[in-house]
Design an enzyme around this catalytic site. Structure first.
Site, mmCIF file in Angstrom:
data_model
loop_
_atom_site.group_PDB
_atom_site.id
_atom_site.type_symbol
_atom_site.label_atom_id
_atom_site.label_comp_id
_atom_site.label_asym_id
_atom_site.label_seq_id
_atom_site.Cartn_x
_atom_site.Cartn_y
_atom_site.Cartn_z
ATOM 1 N N ASN A 92 0.966 -1.129 -0.087
ATOM 2 C CA ASN A 92 0.109 0.024 0.084
ATOM 3 C C ASN A 92 1.000 1.278 -0.070
ATOM 4 O OD1 ASN A 92 -2.258 1.111 2.355
ATOM 5 N ND2 ASN A 92 -2.184 1.775 0.345
ATOM 6 N N ASN A 139 -5.561 11.049 -0.129
ATOM 7 C CA ASN A 139 -5.780 10.003 -1.267
ATOM 8 C C ASN A 139 -5.628 10.486 -2.620
ATOM 9 O OD1 ASN A 139 -7.095 8.057 0.650
ATOM 10 N ND2 ASN A 139 -9.047 9.070 0.507
ATOM 11 N N CYS A 167 -5.101 6.304 8.433
ATOM 12 C CA CYS A 167 -4.316 5.168 7.399
ATOM 13 C C CYS A 167 -3.228 4.266 8.207
ATOM 14 C CB CYS A 167 -3.778 5.608 6.149
ATOM 15 S SG CYS A 167 -2.705 4.596 5.229
ATOM 16 N N GLY A 168 -3.621 2.997 8.613
ATOM 17 C CA GLY A 168 -2.875 2.091 9.274
ATOM 18 C C GLY A 168 -1.468 1.756 8.589
ATOM 19 N N ARG A 216 -11.770 3.427 -0.653
ATOM 20 C CA ARG A 216 -12.621 4.807 -0.793
ATOM 21 C C ARG A 216 -11.437 5.853 -1.440
ATOM 22 N NH1 ARG A 216 -15.721 8.382 3.612
ATOM 23 N NH2 ARG A 216 -13.819 8.303 4.498
ATOM 24 N N CYS A 275 -4.769 -2.314 2.860
ATOM 25 C CA CYS A 275 -5.349 -1.326 3.535
ATOM 26 C C CYS A 275 -5.428 -1.403 5.190
ATOM 27 C CB CYS A 275 -6.756 -0.923 3.307
ATOM 28 S SG CYS A 275 -7.545 0.361 4.169
ATOM 29 N N THR A 280 -6.246 0.083 7.840
ATOM 30 C CA THR A 280 -7.432 0.155 8.699
ATOM 31 C C THR A 280 -8.321 -0.937 8.334
ATOM 32 O OG1 THR A 280 -8.426 1.826 7.225
ATOM 33 C CG2 THR A 280 -7.246 2.571 9.228
#
Length: 329
Positions: A11, A70, A79-80, A225, A233, A235
């Site tokens: 990511n 984003n 955002c983890g 999203r 992702c 989270t």
């Protein structure tokens, strides 16, 4: 200015420490930078899922502030995977191994952890707050129900059951079989629920399909999203872990280390669920710095990426070696 290309479970983000700039960026400049550099076809090198902004924090006992922009220029509340990368940057810059970072909704603890594999820098991020409330999710579902836990959605033409949870980004999670998780329906559903015109999540939602692989092992695939399909992702993996504990506690245990595989690799999570206190999740995974890019701010705003200076870190080779050790899913 200098950008750092980073990723957590593939990511990927460009990271910018705005405290190093000569002037404060306007909101329109921030949005334009994100749109320009993150574009996968016409952006900076290979683009990115988003832009991580690092700034000073005026909160007590907090080392820095993170904002997540984003690829489409919209802002995410958390955002983890990005938080782990920012944690590494601040840890190395300030010579600290555990501290807090300000995010949109909470000051979250982070810490350096033992490496998942040789050459793979690893950090832990605290993921919270957690909510199942329709108001926190921006959700309008099933004639106004306040929560959605392992239920079908009347407005969708599908037999799948969903759980909606904010961590604090809104997530919609469904447990599916191998055929469904690898098929096209996740993308169809994700596009529909993020089209800004649907009645269920008018502000959009992250959508994840989850498959239980075994004892304390899950696989998560996410349509994010503001991004679309993403290799991982943070989270979403955290939310999926918590929902797995709630709905499948015979296999996925509370307060145990969970292996969360994803298209970009693997992280560990530990769910802390209690009926008497607020839930939270520890997200443990790589924080890989791939390269630094020196570029003019003016040229970045103009979308001109011909005059750049690139320095590769070679950390990606170590991460790829780690990926080869993971079970095939």
């Amino acid at each position: 200015m200098q950008l750092i290309k980073v990723h957590g479970s593939e990511n990927d983000f460009y990271m910018l420490d705005v405290t190093t700039l000569d002037h404060q960026l306007s909101e329109s400049e921030i949005k334009q930078i994100a749109i320009n550099i993150c574009n996968r076809k016409a952006g900076l090198i290979d683009g990115a899922d988003g832009l991580l902004l690092i700034d000073k924090s005026d909160h007590i006992n907090v080392l820095g502030k993170m904002r997540v922009i984003n690829a489409d220029g919209s802002e995410a509340s958390m955002c983890g995977n990005g938080l782990r990368c920012v944690a590494r940057y601040l840890a190395e810059k300030n010579q600290q191994q555990s501290f807090k970072i300000e995010t949109m909704q909470a000051d979250l603890p982070v810490a350096k952890m033992p490496s998942l594999s040789k050459g793979v820098e690893t950090y832990q991020a605290h993921i919270s707050p957690v909510s199942f409330s329709a108001n926190d999710l921006g959700m309008r579902v099933n004639a106004g129900e306040d929560t959605l836990i392992n239920q079908t959605i009347a407005e969708l033409n599908t037999k799948l059951k969903f759980t909606a949870i904010a961590v604090p980004n809104p997530h919609l999670i469904s447990f599916v079989d191998e055929t469904t998780i690898s098929g096209d329906y996740l993308g169809e559903l994700g596009h529909y629920l993020n089209n800004k015109t649907n009645s269920v999540f008018p502000d959009g939602v992250n959508v994840s399909f989850v498959r239980i692989l075994g004892k304390n092992q899950i696989f998560v695939r996410t349509f994010e999203r503001g991004v679309g399909y993403t290799d991982a992702c943070g989270t979403a993996m955290s939310a999926s872990s918590l929902v797995s504990v709630l709905l499948h506690n015979d296999l996925i245990e509370n307060n145990a280390k969970i292996s969360v595989c994803n298209p970009g690799g693997m992280v560990n999570t530990v769910v802390h669920h209690s009926d008497n206190s607020e839930d939270y999740i520890d997200l443990i995974g790589n924080a890989t710095f791939m390269r630094t890019i020196d570029i003019s701010l003016d040229e970045t705003l103009a979308g001109n990426f011909t005059n750049i200076d690139i320095n590769e870190t070679k950390e990606q080779a170590s991460y790829k070696a780690f990926i080869k050790t993971l079970p095939k899913v």
